[in-house]
Design a protein around this motif. Structure first.
Motif, PDB file in Angstrom:
ATOM      1  N   LEU A  30      -7.631   6.714   0.133  1.00 20.96           N
ATOM      2  CA  LEU A  30      -6.283   6.160   0.168  1.00 20.96           C
ATOM      3  C   LEU A  30      -5.762   6.000  -1.258  1.00 20.96           C
ATOM      4  CD1 LEU A  30      -7.503   5.303   3.001  1.00 20.96           C
ATOM      5  CD2 LEU A  30      -5.869   3.416   2.935  1.00 20.96           C
ATOM      6  N   GLY A  31      -4.458   6.187  -1.443  1.00 17.71           N
ATOM      7  CA  GLY A  31      -3.830   5.994  -2.732  1.00 17.71           C
ATOM      8  C   GLY A  31      -3.256   4.596  -2.856  1.00 17.71           C
ATOM      9  N   PRO A  32      -2.913   4.169  -4.067  1.00 22.87           N
ATOM     10  CA  PRO A  32      -2.353   2.832  -4.281  1.00 22.87           C
ATOM     11  C   PRO A  32      -1.104   2.553  -3.453  1.00 22.87           C
ATOM     12  CG  PRO A  32      -2.988   3.807  -6.369  1.00 22.87           C
ATOM     13  CD  PRO A  32      -3.121   4.888  -5.334  1.00 22.87           C
ATOM     14  N   MET A  33      -0.234   3.574  -3.301  1.00 17.25           N
ATOM     15  CA  MET A  33       0.992   3.375  -2.530  1.00 17.25           C
ATOM     16  C   MET A  33       0.681   3.060  -1.070  1.00 17.25           C
ATOM     17  SD  MET A  33       3.842   3.656  -4.274  1.00 17.25           S
ATOM     18  CE  MET A  33       4.504   4.338  -5.796  1.00 17.25           C
ATOM     19  N   GLU A  34      -0.281   3.782  -0.491  1.00 16.79           N
ATOM     20  CA  GLU A  34      -0.587   3.553   0.916  1.00 16.79           C
ATOM     21  C   GLU A  34      -1.242   2.189   1.125  1.00 16.79           C
ATOM     22  OE1 GLU A  34      -2.508   5.668   4.872  1.00 16.79           O
ATOM     23  OE2 GLU A  34      -2.895   6.556   2.898  1.00 16.79           O
ATOM     24  N   VAL A  35      -2.124   1.804   0.214  1.00 18.03           N
ATOM     25  CA  VAL A  35      -2.749   0.485   0.328  1.00 18.03           C
ATOM     26  C   VAL A  35      -1.683  -0.612   0.246  1.00 18.03           C
ATOM     27  CG1 VAL A  35      -4.372  -1.146  -0.707  1.00 18.03           C
ATOM     28  CG2 VAL A  35      -4.943   1.287  -0.600  1.00 18.03           C
ATOM     29  N   ALA A  36      -0.746  -0.463  -0.691  1.00 19.89           N
ATOM     30  CA  ALA A  36       0.329  -1.447  -0.836  1.00 19.89           C
ATOM     31  C   ALA A  36       1.185  -1.505   0.433  1.00 19.89           C
ATOM     32  CB  ALA A  36       1.204  -1.095  -2.040  1.00 19.89           C
ATOM     33  N   PHE A  37       1.475  -0.342   1.013  1.00 19.22           N
ATOM     34  CA  PHE A  37       2.306  -0.280   2.219  1.00 19.22           C
ATOM     35  C   PHE A  37       1.625  -0.986   3.388  1.00 19.22           C
ATOM     36  CE2 PHE A  37       3.238   1.843   6.264  1.00 19.22           C
ATOM     37  CZ  PHE A  37       4.601   1.613   6.359  1.00 19.22           C
ATOM     38  N   PHE A  73      11.144  -6.923  -5.700  1.00 25.99           N
ATOM     39  CA  PHE A  73      10.312  -7.187  -6.874  1.00 25.99           C
ATOM     40  C   PHE A  73       9.050  -7.994  -6.542  1.00 25.99           C
ATOM     41  CE2 PHE A  73      14.465  -6.255  -8.635  1.00 25.99           C
ATOM     42  CZ  PHE A  73      14.148  -5.418  -9.693  1.00 25.99           C
ATOM     43  N   GLY A  74       9.157  -8.932  -5.608  1.00 24.36           N
ATOM     44  CA  GLY A  74       8.011  -9.773  -5.275  1.00 24.36           C
ATOM     45  C   GLY A  74       7.062  -9.149  -4.279  1.00 24.36           C
ATOM     46  N   ILE A  75       7.524  -8.124  -3.558  1.00 22.13           N
ATOM     47  CA  ILE A  75       6.656  -7.443  -2.592  1.00 22.13           C
ATOM     48  C   ILE A  75       6.464  -5.975  -2.998  1.00 22.13           C
ATOM     49  CG2 ILE A  75       6.290  -6.767  -0.202  1.00 22.13           C
ATOM     50  CD1 ILE A  75       6.074  -9.760  -0.656  1.00 22.13           C
ATOM     51  N   SER A  76       7.530  -5.173  -2.946  1.00 21.67           N
ATOM     52  CA  SER A  76       7.396  -3.734  -3.209  1.00 21.67           C
ATOM     53  C   SER A  76       6.763  -3.459  -4.571  1.00 21.67           C
ATOM     54  CB  SER A  76       8.766  -3.050  -3.135  1.00 21.67           C
ATOM     55  OG  SER A  76       9.342  -3.180  -1.861  1.00 21.67           O
ATOM     56  N   LEU A  77       7.449  -3.862  -5.633  1.00 22.98           N
ATOM     57  CA  LEU A  77       6.969  -3.558  -6.975  1.00 22.98           C
ATOM     58  C   LEU A  77       5.666  -4.297  -7.285  1.00 22.98           C
ATOM     59  CD1 LEU A  77       7.487  -2.000  -9.557  1.00 22.98           C
ATOM     60  CD2 LEU A  77       8.885  -3.921 -10.380  1.00 22.98           C
ATOM     61  N   PHE A  78       5.551  -5.526  -6.819  1.00 20.60           N
ATOM     62  CA  PHE A  78       4.347  -6.312  -7.064  1.00 20.60           C
ATOM     63  C   PHE A  78       3.121  -5.670  -6.422  1.00 20.60           C
ATOM     64  CE2 PHE A  78       1.903 -10.350  -5.816  1.00 20.60           C
ATOM     65  CZ  PHE A  78       1.103 -10.280  -6.949  1.00 20.60           C
ATOM     66  N   TYR A  79       3.220  -5.353  -5.145  1.00 18.59           N
ATOM     67  CA  TYR A  79       2.082  -4.760  -4.439  1.00 18.59           C
ATOM     68  C   TYR A  79       1.709  -3.401  -5.034  1.00 18.59           C
ATOM     69  CZ  TYR A  79       2.161  -8.245  -0.642  1.00 18.59           C
ATOM     70  OH  TYR A  79       2.079  -9.400   0.095  1.00 18.59           O
TER      71      TYR A  79
END
Length: 281
Positions: A30-37, A73-79
């Motif tokens: 898994l990539g960072p984007m998918e983990v964050a999602f 900023f607190g969820i999308s960019l932060f995660y």
């Protein structure tokens, strides 16, 4: 009071394992984007269920624009930034740079609200800057070099986390955490979605995603806010600084990551700055 300390320690320990769960997910492709999602989506299911169960689903119209800002900023960019910090710099590194947040608060409070810069605040900012410099120069002796991507993503995650001190403080007086996350998490996930490349997931990958969501997001948040019922916020914040220590120990035990002595000195300076800033309030 002992109950409050137990809750805050449980929250800090749970937060400290974000990097471990994330690293396991990365090892499964898994990539960072998918983990964050998935962290945002699965956490939404947890907080959303709690919000509906407790009947905490209403928000005021005048708060919608600020909710959208916090979601981006607190969820999308932060995660996203935190996952990239873990991926490129290591779990311990990401946790330490997350705690540059108080320095960001001091800087923006001065620039935006002209708050007075005391000797302690100035010293704290200098300590943080020195600590970040030492960590970036020393690298990670566990084999993960501290490159520009790791440094930038770590500092961005610290900036985004600082919003929980400022914007989050505003919301904490108006909404419960379940009520707040019911709205910001799906918006945050929507901001991540266009950049995600989905892959087939093993049972271990799903287990890591559940861990970072249930243990390190939902349960940690639950414990922290219950701890605040017994302890004042300043004392709770000091206790919570054990998070990067837990992350460093866990990263060493489970991932074999560790800093050089110079890196540990830098981490110590950052944590000293955090405690000094919180104690002044």
């Amino acid at each position: 009071m002992l109950t409050g300390y137990v809750f805050i320690l449980a929250a800090a320990i749970s937060w400290g394992f974000i990097g471990i769960f994330s690293a396991v997910a990365f090892s499964q492709g898994l990539g960072p984007m998918e983990v964050a999602f998935w962290r945002a989506i699965l956490a939404w299911c947890c907080f959303g269920g709690q919000a509906f169960w407790c009947g905490q689903t209403k928000v005021k119209k005048q708060d919608l624009s600020l909710l959208a800002f916090f979601a981006v900023f607190g969820i999308s960019l932060f995660y996203i930034s935190y996952q990239y910090a873990v991926k490129s710099g290591g779990a311990a590194f990401a946790a330490v740079l997350l705690y540059t947040a108080p320095a960001w608060v001091v800087a923006f409070s001065f620039l935006m609200y002209r708050e007075k810069l005391t000797a302690i605040k100035i010293s704290a900012v200098v300590l943080v800057m020195t600590g970040v410099y030492l960590i970036s120069r020393s690298g990670n002796a566990g084999g993960s070099g501290i490159g520009p991507l790791a440094l930038i993503s770590g500092l961005v995650s610290g900036f985004c986390y600082s919003l929980y001190y400022t914007v989050g403080k505003y919301f904490s007086k108006r909404y419960s955490s379940a009520n707040l996350f019911l709205y910001v998490l799906p918006l945050g996930a929507l901001g991540i979605f266009p950049f995600v490349t989905f892959v087939d997931k093993t049972p271990l990958a799903w287990g890591a995603l559940v861990g970072v969501t249930v243990v390190s997001t939902f349960f940690a948040n639950y414990c922290y806010y219950n701890g605040l019922k017994y302890l004042e916020a300043g004392r709770a914040s000091i206790v919570a600084t054990i998070e990067p220590v837990v992350a460093a120990v866990a990263a060493y035990l489970f991932l074999g990551e560790y800093f050089t002595p110079l890196g540990y000195l830098g981490a110590g300076l950052i944590l000293t700055a955090v405690v000094a800033t919180v104690c002044e309030k």
